[in-house]
Design an enzyme around this catalytic site. Structure first.
Site, PDB file in Angstrom:
ATOM      1  N   ASP A   8      34.576  39.782  46.401  1.00 53.74           N
ATOM      2  CA  ASP A   8      34.157  41.115  45.969  1.00 53.74           C
ATOM      3  C   ASP A   8      33.517  41.813  47.159  1.00 53.74           C
ATOM      4  O   ASP A   8      32.581  41.278  47.769  1.00 53.74           O
ATOM      5  CB  ASP A   8      33.145  41.022  44.823  1.00 53.74           C
ATOM      6  N   ASP A 129      38.674  44.968  31.440  1.00 56.19           N
ATOM      7  CA  ASP A 129      37.291  44.497  31.403  1.00 56.19           C
ATOM      8  C   ASP A 129      36.698  44.907  30.062  1.00 56.19           C
ATOM      9  O   ASP A 129      36.834  46.068  29.658  1.00 56.19           O
ATOM     10  CB  ASP A 129      36.484  45.138  32.539  1.00 56.19           C
TER      11      ASP A 129
END
Length: 243
Positions: A8, A129
């Site tokens: 990330d 998500d």
């Protein structure tokens, strides 16, 4: 079952967030290329990259770090964060990214997914998500009124390579993935599902292997391998035993 290490990116560094909160970040490595090479050395078969700044801004933000990662590895890569148009997809594929992940834009404009799949066959993944089962977008800052399953069903027949399902409440919390929700989603659709969020132990991997027949083909891990809670090479060895 494939174990997919994650990188990330925030401000050019490898970080992990807790529950998607940008202010709750921990920097693990300021050299993303070196980190990518290390995950490949430990046996990683695919690398998952997220441009966190891009996800919040709605446009690519960590291009030089992404270039460094692509140059550092020979394994396939998949990238998400801020991908909202065809030109961005083209730019990333030209850079050497293997598959791109469409998240917020998939919920806001499902026709974009169809167009992208037609133009870049086999290269498109949709990231869904969810918080309490409801889809969250814009770097998880906004929760919508549509369920993960309802959204995923819209892409059946489009040619999407996989759905990455992240349970936000579990992400970065080291409490184990949401097995029940992941299994329910995989059983409800005809697209392979990759689990994400919360992986914390080899037992969690065993639990995911147990639902592989439902259509769960992989799992993304971040914090667990950075913190040492899971040894990546051991985790990969465990999945290879089951193949």
């Amino acid at each position: 079952m494939i174990i997919i290490p994650a990188i990330d990116l925030k401000n050019g560094c490898c970080v992990r967030l807790e529950q998607g909160l940008m202010e709750k970040d921990t920097v693990f490595n300021d050299d993303p290329g070196a980190q990518a090479a290390e995950w490949q050395r430990q046996g990683g078969e695919i690398l998952h990259i997220v441009d966190l700044d891009g996800a919040f801004a709605g446009e690519p933000k960590n291009r030089s770090a992404i270039e460094a990662i692509v140059k550092s590895v020979t394994i396939p890569t998949q990238l998400g964060g801020g991908i909202r148009d065809i030109a961005t997809i083209e730019a990333y594929l030209s850079l050497g990214i293997g598959r791109v992940i469409i998240g917020t834009a998939a919920q806001r404009n499902p026709a974009f997914v169809k167009e992208a799949c037609a133009k870049f066959a086999g290269k498109i993944v949709v990231g869904i998500d969810a918080k309490n089962g409801m889809v969250a977008v814009q770097g998880w800052a906004e929760v919508t009124g549509i369920t993960a399953t309802e959204l995923a069903r819209q892409f059946e027949g489009d040619g999407v390579s996989a759905i990455i399902y992240t349970d936000i409440s579990r992400d970065g919390m080291m409490q184990g993935p949401n097995i029940q929700a992941t299994k329910a989603l995989a059983e409800a659709i005809n697209i392979p599902v990759i689990a994400s969020g919360g992986l914390s132990s080899l037992q969690d991997i065993e639990n995911l292997i147990a639902i592989e027949s439902s259509g769960v083909t992989g799992v993304i891990t971040g914090k667990a391998i950075y913190s040492g809670a899971i040894n990546l090479a051991e985790a990969i060895a465990l999945t290879k035993k089951q193949r």
